[in-house]
Structure formats: C-alpha cells, structure tokens
Design a protein around this motif. Structure first.
Motif, short mmCIF file in Angstrom:
data_model
loop_
_atom_site.label_atom_id
_atom_site.label_comp_id
_atom_site.label_asym_id
_atom_site.label_seq_id
_atom_site.Cartn_x
_atom_site.Cartn_y
_atom_site.Cartn_z
N VAL A 356 0.85 -1.18 0.00
CA VAL A 356 0.00 0.00 0.00
C VAL A 356 0.89 1.24 0.00
O VAL A 356 2.08 1.19 0.33
CB VAL A 356 -0.93 0.01 1.23
CG1 VAL A 356 -1.83 -1.21 1.22
CG2 VAL A 356 -0.14 0.11 2.53
N ALA A 357 0.30 2.36 -0.40
CA ALA A 357 1.04 3.62 -0.36
C ALA A 357 1.17 4.10 1.09
O ALA A 357 0.46 3.65 1.97
CB ALA A 357 0.32 4.67 -1.20
N GLY A 358 2.10 5.02 1.31
CA GLY A 358 2.25 5.59 2.64
C GLY A 358 3.17 4.80 3.54
O GLY A 358 3.76 3.79 3.13
N PRO A 359 3.28 5.20 4.80
CA PRO A 359 4.26 4.59 5.72
C PRO A 359 3.99 3.13 6.04
O PRO A 359 4.91 2.41 6.39
CB PRO A 359 4.15 5.47 6.97
CG PRO A 359 2.80 6.13 6.89
CD PRO A 359 2.55 6.32 5.44
N GLN A 365 8.00 -1.70 11.13
CA GLN A 365 7.37 -3.02 11.12
C GLN A 365 6.06 -3.01 11.92
O GLN A 365 6.02 -2.55 13.06
CB GLN A 365 8.34 -4.05 11.73
CG GLN A 365 7.89 -5.48 11.58
CD GLN A 365 8.93 -6.45 12.11
OE1 GLN A 365 9.78 -6.09 12.92
NE2 GLN A 365 8.88 -7.69 11.66
N MET A 366 5.00 -3.51 11.29
CA MET A 366 3.70 -3.58 11.93
C MET A 366 3.31 -5.03 12.18
O MET A 366 3.80 -5.95 11.52
CB MET A 366 2.63 -2.89 11.06
CG MET A 366 2.89 -1.40 10.85
SD MET A 366 2.75 -0.47 12.40
CE MET A 366 3.53 1.10 11.93
N GLY A 367 2.41 -5.23 13.15
CA GLY A 367 2.00 -6.59 13.49
C GLY A 367 0.55 -6.91 13.19
O GLY A 367 0.20 -8.07 12.94
N GLU A 368 -0.34 -5.90 13.24
CA GLU A 368 -1.77 -6.09 12.95
C GLU A 368 -2.27 -4.90 12.16
O GLU A 368 -1.77 -3.78 12.31
CB GLU A 368 -2.57 -6.18 14.26
CG GLU A 368 -2.14 -7.28 15.21
CD GLU A 368 -2.69 -8.64 14.82
OE1 GLU A 368 -3.41 -8.73 13.80
OE2 GLU A 368 -2.42 -9.61 15.54
N VAL A 369 -3.28 -5.13 11.31
CA VAL A 369 -3.81 -4.05 10.49
C VAL A 369 -5.33 -4.14 10.44
O VAL A 369 -5.92 -5.23 10.52
CB VAL A 369 -3.22 -4.10 9.06
CG1 VAL A 369 -3.65 -5.35 8.32
CG2 VAL A 369 -3.60 -2.84 8.28
N GLY A 370 -5.96 -2.98 10.31
CA GLY A 370 -7.39 -2.89 10.04
C GLY A 370 -7.60 -1.78 9.03
O GLY A 370 -7.06 -0.68 9.19
N SER A 377 -7.80 4.76 4.17
CA SER A 377 -6.87 4.80 5.29
C SER A 377 -6.91 3.47 6.03
O SER A 377 -7.80 2.64 5.83
CB SER A 377 -7.22 5.95 6.25
OG SER A 377 -8.54 5.82 6.72
N ALA A 378 -5.93 3.28 6.88
CA ALA A 378 -5.83 2.04 7.65
C ALA A 378 -5.29 2.36 9.04
O ALA A 378 -4.69 3.42 9.27
CB ALA A 378 -4.93 1.02 6.95
N ALA A 379 -5.53 1.45 9.96
CA ALA A 379 -4.94 1.52 11.29
C ALA A 379 -4.04 0.31 11.45
O ALA A 379 -4.37 -0.79 10.99
CB ALA A 379 -6.03 1.50 12.35
N VAL A 394 -3.39 5.39 0.38
CA VAL A 394 -3.50 5.71 -1.04
C VAL A 394 -2.58 6.86 -1.43
O VAL A 394 -2.45 7.19 -2.62
CB VAL A 394 -4.96 6.06 -1.42
CG1 VAL A 394 -5.86 4.83 -1.25
CG2 VAL A 394 -5.48 7.23 -0.62
N SER A 395 -1.92 7.49 -0.46
CA SER A 395 -0.99 8.57 -0.77
C SER A 395 0.21 8.49 0.18
O SER A 395 0.09 7.98 1.30
CB SER A 395 -1.67 9.94 -0.64
OG SER A 395 -2.15 10.14 0.67
N ASP A 396 1.34 8.99 -0.27
CA ASP A 396 2.56 8.94 0.54
C ASP A 396 2.52 9.97 1.65
O ASP A 396 1.81 10.98 1.59
CB ASP A 396 3.78 9.17 -0.35
CG ASP A 396 4.00 8.03 -1.34
OD1 ASP A 396 3.61 6.90 -0.99
OD2 ASP A 396 4.53 8.28 -2.43
N GLY A 397 3.32 9.75 2.66
CA GLY A 397 3.41 10.67 3.79
C GLY A 397 4.23 10.06 4.90
O GLY A 397 4.65 8.90 4.85
N GLU A 398 4.47 10.87 5.94
CA GLU A 398 5.24 10.41 7.09
C GLU A 398 4.31 9.70 8.08
O GLU A 398 3.11 9.94 8.11
CB GLU A 398 5.91 11.59 7.78
CG GLU A 398 6.91 12.34 6.89
CD GLU A 398 8.11 11.48 6.54
OE1 GLU A 398 8.53 10.68 7.42
OE2 GLU A 398 8.60 11.57 5.40
#
Length: 606
Positions: A356-359, A365-370, A377-379, A394-398
């Motif tokens: 996906v786009a963005g950080p 490193q992430m462990g879970e996503v929603g 957007s996502a968490a 959907v877009s790049d950023g910090e």
C-alpha cells in the motif's frame, strides 16, 4: 405419524409396542437433519391407548405439521387442550427427549393419575418473538401428568398438565424451522444515511400450524411485529407501530412479473412516499432469500387495496445493509517484512499482492492491520503491540504520532488488532491487566474514548470485529480458562463529540466451542469462527449472529489457523492465515488454496 417424502409414504405410528425394561428411552425425532422436504402429519391416539402411548404420541405429534396442532391436542384433556399454547416458545434439546420407561406411581393397578419424567440436554430456546437463544448444554427435566378422563369410548388416559411451548430434538428443529433475517434501520442515523440491520429469527419452513401462513407471509408478519427484544434498542422500523397485514392474508406470492404485493392494515394508510419506500426496502431484503425467484418489485397496498408505494429491486440498494451496493472486496495483510500489502479487489483473492502507499507500505514493522471500509486509510498496531497508528494507504506521507499507546509490560497484554465500523470510527482493545480498556477513535482521527462494557465483569477482550451495520460487535473474551465468542449491542447516548457509547447485553455466539481463537463477520448475520469443542480438534465453521449453528456450518479441514477474514459479500472467498501454509482462500464450492506463502493479519476492509 405419517410422513410424506415425495415418492413414498412412511407410517410412523405412535402406538407401536413399547419396551418393558430400562429406565429411559428416546421419543420421536427420527428425522434427518435438514430434511426440509419431509412433511409429517400427526396420528390421533387409538381407543384404549396406554399411558406410554399417550406420552409418546404427544411428543411425536409436536414434530408434525398438524394444523393448529389439532391432533396433538387430542392427547390432552379437554381443559388442557384449550389452554396449551404451542407457539409460546420452543425448547431445543440435543436429541429427542427421553421419557421414563415407567410412570412414577404405577404400582397400584387402580391408579387414576400417573406422572412421567422427560429428560434431555437443553441446547437452545426460541421465544415468542421467534428469537433463538443458544445455551451451554444444561440438564432438562420436566414432568407430564396424566389422568383418566371420560371420553366417547369410556375412561381414557390423557395429559392434564403440560408446559406451554414445543419440545423438539435438534434434528427435528432443523427440519421444521429455518433462519430468516428481518431488516430494520440503524437508530441514530439520518434518513439520507440510513442502513439496514439484520435481525435473525427462526420461522417454520413451510406452513405454520398455528397461523396457517407460509414462510414468506410469516416473515412479513414477523417484520411488521417489530425487532426482537435484544436488537430493539438500536434499530427502528419505518412501519408505523401496530401495522399488520390485512386481515385474512395467509399467503403472499410473486406474480408472473415477479412483483410482490403486500396488503396492509389501516395503520399504514397515511404513510408518506419516502417512509413507504423505506418500508418496502425492509420487506425486500427480508424476503430476498425466501422466494423461489428474484423479487423485481415490491408494492405496498393500503387497507382499501389502493397502491401506497412501489419500490424496484435496484432502487433498494440505497438502503443496502452494508451501506453500499457493493461492499469492499480487496484483502490486506502484513508481509514478512512487517509491511501492509493489498490483494486487489475483483480478483477473488488471486491478484498479485502489492504494498500500500504511505508509511504502512514501507515504514516501520507492523503486526496487525485494520482497513477502513472506504479503503482510503488504515490503522496498524506495531509488531510489539505497543502503538496504534492511522495513516493513508493511497498517498505517501510520514508516519503520524500514535493515537493509542499501551503501557502493559507483556506484549500479549497490549493492543488488539483494530477494526472499523460503518460510521468510520476505529475500535481497539488495550488488554493491560492493570486497566483493560475498549477504545473508540471517532472518525479514525479523534481523541480515543473509552467504551463501557458493563456485563464484562471478569473476562478480558482479546480481539474484536465490528459488524458492517455498526450496531453489533463480536468479541473474543477470555473467561473460565478459555476464549469465548460473544456478541454485544452498541448503544449510543448523546450526540456529537460528547456522545457516550457502551457495549451491552453480551450473549454467547458459539457456546459449543470452549476455545475460540479467531473470528470474522461473514455477511450481515453470520460469522466465520476458528475454535475447538471440548476435547476436540481445531475447526473452521460458520455460526449465526444469534448463536445458532447451521448443520452444514463446519468447513473443510485446515490446521494451525491464526486469523480468518470474511467479507460482507458471502460470495467472496473466505481467507485464512495459517502457521504452516501461509495465506489460503476458500471459494464457494472449492477447496482451500494457497494465495501467499508468507503473511499474517489478513483482513477485508472493516
């Protein structure tokens, strides 16, 4: 009883010879699970029927399609036949009830009163609103009292004290009843943003013996009667209170253009067009799986037969239960590097994964996503479960500042996987033993607010998933040494930023499973669940939101499942992350197939 099986006739007489030894024996319930084509008719007691025959015949006849249970009532005294209310509720036993082989007081040959005990394992009840309530298996014990009553042939044994309701074994219950989702609008939403919520009930598969209505008409009658007690605080019907079908209507059907006409009573005569169309959408979604052909149009009629309003099938998508005409169908997961990847929609799980786009696609490193339902957007929860972040996909950023931080010392006591509701709010559980919290982040960007769970006194929330309609939440709760699946109702108090939420009236959704390890909503009123029965092996199965379990709910074997993902659209594949086979999918009518060899935390949006 006489059972008609299409090409033959089987005689199941309740007056056959009885065994003379043993303490208890099973009664009735010879039907095969799910055999909905078998139609059973009761047989009246013969002259000089023995007490055993009276009890057995009565229990057998409760599994029949006898009109208003007229034949069933012939096993009762005249007074009991008038007062017995078979539709009050239904008790469901694991198997057909056992009765004592001998009455409790049959030693005196001149006795004029007898009592039999009925026993079994109670697994569920269905109340007067047709709402199903599963139970952890408990002992059932009831007594039937018989007397000798004067009849046309002299003194006859009859039952004079009988509990209201029906007593059925599970196989007969599945043969006689089917699960039907009624639909009501989520409370607290504007008319322009109304969405329908499923309210499951169990109705007779064919003609109801008491009302004489076919299943379609039963469903409309139940819809008009209003939501079940459990769901009522969070939904609204657009039908005016007290609305009924026109008197005498027992059958509703499609014409040759697949138009369904619903004659209503006077209460609905003055309804406006917008409200009427919303009423028609409730009917359309309630009946969509009950009619043999697709309903193309619903017409609601006034009490004088004139047309109140018309709704075309395509127009009802405005009120679709998932909030849109076509729910999101992409899948997302965490790859081996801890980054979020997307399997594009419309590929049925066969597309090439892409970051996906963005950080979240290239950062820490992430462990879970929603993922939010709009897929913008996502968490994500960090690998050590300490921080929760929200960012665009959907877009790049910090990477922004974390929205939630857990202070728990152990990793497994920190943050759960996040989940989004239909209103765009984000939910997560902090499992810190020193202060466990269920949190909601308004809009996915606001200040986290704690959500009260009053009925969760001892247990701890391990995982959560929000339903598409936003009024129900599925929770995995640790209690009594195992993980249990519970469904709660989300109640809202106040408006705006000060709105307070609570999850109330938790109920068991899979009491037969003593340890549930993963779950996901699948459609509008069903969940895919991974768990074990006591002493059993891991299963992947479907359960209904009311806690009932379809006979065909267990899915093909799959081992070491760590997470599972299902979509609002039940035609999309069921996805699972496993410890040995990576990410796999199960499409309707197919077997499990590997999609990605290395990935975790698989989700559909939501």
């Amino acid at each position: 009883m006489i059972a008609l099986l299409g090409c033959g006739v089987m005689l199941l007489s309740a007056c056959s010879s009885m065994p003379v030894t043993g303490d208890v024996r099973p009664v009735g319930g010879g039907s095969q699970p799910g055999d909905s084509q078998v139609q059973v008719y009761a047989v009246a007691p013969r002259d000089d029927a023995t007490p055993n025959e009276i009890v057995d015949g009565f229990l057998e006849s409760m599994t029949s399609d006898d009109s208003n249970f007229r034949t069933t009532r012939k096993y009762l005294t005249r007074r009991a036949a008038k007062t017995w209310k078979p539709s009050a509720f239904t008790t469901v036993l694991a198997k057909a009830p056992n009765r004592s082989d001998r009455p409790l007081n049959d030693r005196d040959p001149g006795v004029t009163e007898l009592a039999y005990t009925l026993t079994g394992e109670k697994v569920a009840t269905v109340d007067g609103q047709s709402a199903y309530q599963p139970l952890a298996p408990t002992e059932y014990h009831e007594t039937l009292h018989l007397v000798r009553e004067t009849g046309p042939g002299g003194k006859e044994w009859r039952i004079d004290n009988v509990p209201d309701g029906l007593l059925l074994g599970q196989s007969d219950f599945r043969r006689l009843y089917r699960s039907v989702d009624k639909y009501y609008f989520a409370a607290g939403r504007t008319t322009e943003h109304s969405t329908l919520v499923a309210d499951p009930v169990y109705l007779r598969s064919r003609t109801d013996p008491v009302t004489g209505m076919d299943t379609v008409t039963q469903a409309v009658r139940s819809l008009l009667a209003g939501p079940t007690s459990w769901l009522r605080p969070v939904v609204r019907s657009r039908f005016p209170t007290g609305t009924t079908l026109k008197q005498g209507v027992t059958s509703l059907g499609l014409d040759d253009r697949n138009v369904l006409r619903i004659p209503l009573g006077k209460k609905a005569d003055g309804v406006g067009q917008r409200s009427c169309r919303m009423m028609a959408s409730q009917v359309l979604y309630t009946l969509r799986d009950l009619t043999s052909a697709r309903i193309e149009q619903v017409q609601l009629l006034r009490s004088d037969g004139s047309q109140l309003c018309v709704l075309e099938a395509d127009q009802a998508e405005e009120f679709a239960p998932d909030g849109s005409s076509s729910g999101p169908d992409s899948q997302y997961f965490i790859d081996a590097k801890g980054h979020v990847e997307r399997i594009p929609g419309s590929t049925r799980g066969t597309g090439t994964p892409e970051p996906v786009a963005g950080p979240f696609g290239s950062g820490p490193q992430m462990g879970e996503v929603g993922v939010a339902r709009d897929e913008q957007s996502a968490a994500a929860v960090t690998h050590n479960r300490t921080f929760l972040y929200v960012s665009s996909i959907v877009s790049d950023g910090e990477l922004p500042r974390p929205l939630v931080t857990s202070r728990a010392k152990k990793q497994n006591d920190r943050l759960s996987a996040p989940s989004w509701d239909a209103r765009g709010d984000l939910w997560v559980a902090d499992r810190d033993p020193r202060g466990p919290r269920l949190l909601r982040v308004p809009g996915g960007t606001g200040k986290p607010r704690e959500v009260a769970v009053p009925s969760l006194a001892e247990g701890r929330i391990e995982a959560l998933r929000l339903s598409a309609d936003g009024v129900r939440i599925a929770l995995l709760v640790t209690e009594d040494g195992g993980r249990r699946l519970k469904i709660g109702r989300i109640e809202r108090h106040g408006t705006g930023e000060e709105q307070q939420l609570s999850v109330v009236d938790l109920r068991q959704a899979a009491p037969q499973l003593t340890d549930v390890t993963a779950m996901s909503w699948s459609g509008r009123s069903r969940l895919a669940v991974v768990g074990r029965e006591e002493g059993g092996v891991q299963q992947v199965r479907y359960v209904q939101a009311d806690g009932s379990s379809p006979a065909s709910g267990i899915l093909p074997g799959l081992n070491e499942v760590s997470s599972i993902a299902a979509a609002d659209d039940e035609q999309l594949p069921l996805m699972a992350a496993t410890r040995n086979d990576g990410i796999v999918k199960l499409s309707p009518g197919d077997n499990w197939q590997t999609v990605v060899e290395d990935g975790t935390s698989l989700v559909y949006p939501g």
